[in-house]
Design a protein around this motif. Structure first.
Motif, mmCIF file in Angstrom:
data_model
loop_
_atom_site.group_PDB
_atom_site.id
_atom_site.type_symbol
_atom_site.label_atom_id
_atom_site.label_comp_id
_atom_site.label_asym_id
_atom_site.label_seq_id
_atom_site.Cartn_x
_atom_site.Cartn_y
_atom_site.Cartn_z
ATOM 1 N N ARG A 178 36.380 17.493 57.551
ATOM 2 C CA ARG A 178 36.759 17.971 56.220
ATOM 3 C C ARG A 178 36.947 19.485 56.159
ATOM 4 N N LEU A 179 36.736 20.171 57.291
ATOM 5 C CA LEU A 179 36.824 21.620 57.292
ATOM 6 C C LEU A 179 38.176 22.159 56.814
ATOM 7 N N PRO A 180 39.316 21.665 57.277
ATOM 8 C CA PRO A 180 40.587 22.237 56.804
ATOM 9 C C PRO A 180 40.745 22.163 55.287
ATOM 10 N N GLY A 181 40.368 21.047 54.699
ATOM 11 C CA GLY A 181 40.439 20.923 53.246
ATOM 12 C C GLY A 181 39.488 21.860 52.536
ATOM 13 N N TRP A 182 38.323 22.065 53.124
ATOM 14 C CA TRP A 182 37.347 22.983 52.527
ATOM 15 C C TRP A 182 37.842 24.424 52.569
ATOM 16 N N VAL A 183 38.457 24.815 53.686
ATOM 17 C CA VAL A 183 38.971 26.183 53.785
ATOM 18 C C VAL A 183 40.073 26.401 52.757
ATOM 19 N N GLU A 184 40.937 25.392 52.585
ATOM 20 C CA GLU A 184 41.998 25.512 51.581
ATOM 21 C C GLU A 184 41.405 25.631 50.180
ATOM 22 N N ARG A 185 40.388 24.841 49.880
ATOM 23 C CA ARG A 185 39.765 24.906 48.561
ATOM 24 C C ARG A 185 39.092 26.253 48.342
ATOM 25 N N ARG A 186 38.400 26.767 49.356
ATOM 26 C CA ARG A 186 37.778 28.082 49.242
ATOM 27 C C ARG A 186 38.837 29.148 48.934
ATOM 28 N N ASN A 187 39.971 29.071 49.614
ATOM 29 C CA ASN A 187 41.025 30.043 49.370
ATOM 30 C C ASN A 187 41.630 29.889 47.971
ATOM 31 N N ALA A 188 41.738 28.664 47.494
ATOM 32 C CA ALA A 188 42.254 28.457 46.135
ATOM 33 C C ALA A 188 41.311 29.072 45.099
ATOM 34 N N LEU A 189 40.016 28.889 45.293
ATOM 35 C CA LEU A 189 39.045 29.492 44.379
ATOM 36 C C LEU A 189 39.087 31.014 44.459
ATOM 37 N N ALA A 190 39.250 31.542 45.673
ATOM 38 C CA ALA A 190 39.338 32.997 45.832
ATOM 39 C C ALA A 190 40.575 33.551 45.125
ATOM 40 N N ARG A 191 41.680 32.822 45.212
ATOM 41 C CA ARG A 191 42.883 33.273 44.499
ATOM 42 C C ARG A 191 42.665 33.277 42.992
ATOM 43 N N ARG A 192 41.893 32.327 42.506
ATOM 44 C CA ARG A 192 41.586 32.295 41.072
ATOM 45 C C ARG A 192 40.746 33.508 40.677
ATOM 46 N N TYR A 193 39.754 33.832 41.513
ATOM 47 C CA TYR A 193 38.981 35.058 41.283
ATOM 48 C C TYR A 193 39.899 36.285 41.302
ATOM 49 N N ASP A 194 40.746 36.367 42.321
ATOM 50 C CA ASP A 194 41.632 37.527 42.459
ATOM 51 C C ASP A 194 42.460 37.741 41.195
ATOM 52 N N ALA A 195 43.045 36.660 40.694
ATOM 53 C CA ALA A 195 43.910 36.763 39.518
ATOM 54 C C ALA A 195 43.118 37.192 38.289
ATOM 55 N N ALA A 196 41.919 36.640 38.141
ATOM 56 C CA ALA A 196 41.119 36.943 36.951
ATOM 57 C C ALA A 196 40.578 38.376 36.975
ATOM 58 N N LEU A 197 40.376 38.936 38.168
ATOM 59 C CA LEU A 197 39.787 40.279 38.278
ATOM 60 C C LEU A 197 40.839 41.381 38.407
ATOM 61 N N ALA A 198 42.095 40.993 38.532
ATOM 62 C CA ALA A 198 43.156 41.997 38.687
ATOM 63 C C ALA A 198 43.164 42.939 37.488
ATOM 64 N N GLY A 199 43.226 44.233 37.769
ATOM 65 C CA GLY A 199 43.286 45.229 36.712
ATOM 66 C C GLY A 199 41.964 45.572 36.065
ATOM 67 N N THR A 200 40.861 45.031 36.589
ATOM 68 C CA THR A 200 39.536 45.330 36.044
ATOM 69 C C THR A 200 38.833 46.340 36.939
ATOM 70 N N ALA A 201 37.652 46.749 36.535
ATOM 71 C CA ALA A 201 36.866 47.695 37.332
ATOM 72 C C ALA A 201 36.176 47.022 38.513
ATOM 73 N N VAL A 202 36.205 45.710 38.545
ATOM 74 C CA VAL A 202 35.597 44.953 39.638
ATOM 75 C C VAL A 202 36.674 44.703 40.690
ATOM 76 N N ARG A 203 36.446 45.197 41.925
ATOM 77 C CA ARG A 203 37.480 45.181 42.946
ATOM 78 C C ARG A 203 37.102 44.242 44.091
ATOM 79 N N PRO A 204 37.846 43.154 44.281
ATOM 80 C CA PRO A 204 37.612 42.314 45.465
ATOM 81 C C PRO A 204 37.951 43.073 46.739
ATOM 82 N N LEU A 205 37.325 42.683 47.839
ATOM 83 C CA LEU A 205 37.718 43.235 49.133
ATOM 84 C C LEU A 205 39.148 42.822 49.453
#
Length: 370
Positions: A253-280
């Motif tokens: 199940r690892l490939p599916g998990w990595v894809e899901r982790r990346n999808a969640l990270a993209r959601r974080y990225d979009a929500a934090l864009a333009g804020t004072a909180v900066r993702p790596l």
């Protein structure tokens, strides 16, 4: 109904995992049996590595790697300070000295220019850490290692499932180390593995994980004999078949998990864009394994307290290793790696694991920004 507590990471277990473990419990072998070799073969097939040596923890994998490379007193090994202490502890276990080289402020990955400046006639190896699941600049580190005749080790405990310029993590260094702790991409409860294309290194690590003895109980049983010899001073770093059955099941199940982790990270990225909180930052030409989702914020401690009070289990990864009291007792001082120290004051790890729901990411962001 109250909202559930969100840890920064957690394991994902399903019925297929439980079935795999039960099958081993009903078998003749609970340790040093066929499930260990099967797990090693599964990880090799996934990564493309030629040899794998499964052991009791990621720390054990780092230790047997250093021993197999003949790291010892008088030697220096270059490591980043933004990592778990085990990375450099394994160097100390061998009587050698960790030399800390600073990181890139954008990614917190080992900075090749800092590595180049840290190389001395005593340097024997470079250890890159795929921090948070993002592969290092392995081409640059490989070039340095070749130029100076050094071993190159990948502490990829965060990065199983990641890729660097079309190559899977596990094949980018002389030895690659994975961890299978419950928060890692794949879990065996506790466990680790060292991967290499060098058959001599692999054989030495196999001996070292089992007291330095020349054969396993399963091998002697298959041969119908009893005789064995201890040819080096090894350790009991064995991993059992119960753990390896779980790991093999999880790998499917690892490939599916990595894809899901990346999808969640993209959601974080979009929500934090333009804020004072900066993702790596995420580098081009890589596939991030997304073990951790780390942001930088100047008011880290107040946000940490507020999020914890709201039932969100944020964490901090990591205190620069040389600032720990034990390392201070060895003579390491603040100011050694200023980029790492500046990052430590700001970094915050947000919850991320495959079983998180989209709405839970929104909840974390809402609390983070309130």
């Amino acid at each position: 109904m109250s909202e559930r507590f969100l840890p920064y990471g957690r394991q994902s277990i399903d019925d297929s995992d439980i079935k795999a473990v039960v099958e081993v419990l009903k078998s003749d072998w609970l340790t040093t049996g066929p499930a260990v070799a099967h797990f090693e073969e599964t990880v090799c097939a996934f990564t493309g590595a030629a040899h794998a040596v499964a052991v009791s923890s990621g720390t054990a994998a780092l230790h047997v790697t250093m021993m197999a490379l003949d790291i010892g007193p008088g030697d220096e090994v270059i490591v980043p300070p933004v990592t778990f202490a085990a990375t450099s502890n394994a160097v100390l276990y061998c009587g050698a000295r960790p030399v800390f080289a600073d990181v890139d402020p954008r990614t917190l990955l080992l900075d090749p220019e800092a590595v180049a400046a840290a190389i001395t006639p005593r340097t024997r190896a470079i250890v890159g850490v795929d921090y948070a699941g993002q592969p290092c600049d392995w081409d640059a580190l490989r070039a340095l290692a070749r130029r100076h005749g050094l071993a190159l080790v990948a502490d990829a405990c965060h990065a199983l499932g990641g890729e660097y310029r079309g190559r899977r993590v596990g094949t980018l260094a002389d030895v690659t180390v994975f961890s299978f702790h419950p928060v890692k991409p794949v879990t065996t409860g506790e466990g680790g593995m060292a991967l290499t294309d060098d058959p001599g290194l692999a054989e030495r690590m196999r001996h070292l994980r089992g007291h330095g003895i020349t054969s396993t109980a399963a091998q002697r049983e298959a041969a119908g004999g009893w005789f064995y010899e201890m040819t080096s001073l090894g350790y009991n770093y064995r991993i059992c078949d119960i753990q390896c059955a779980l790991g093999t099941s999880q790998m499917a199940r690892l490939p599916g998990w990595v894809e899901r982790r990346n999808a969640l990270a993209r959601r974080y990225d979009a929500a934090l864009a333009g804020t004072a909180v900066r993702p790596l930052e995420t580098l081009p030409d890589i596939r991030h394994a997304r073990h951790l989702y780390v942001v930088r914020t100047p008011d880290r401690d107040s946000r940490f307290r507020a999020l914890r009070a709201a039932g969100i289990g944020v964490n901090v990864h990591y205190i620069p290793v040389y600032l720990h009291p034990y390392y201070r007792s060895l003579g390491y001082e603040p100011g050694l790696c200023p980029v790492s120290e500046a990052a430590f004051a700001e970094i915050l790890t947000l919850p991320l694991w495959p079983g998180m729901e989209d709405g839970e990411v929104d909840r974390v962001v809402r609390e983070l920004l309130s």
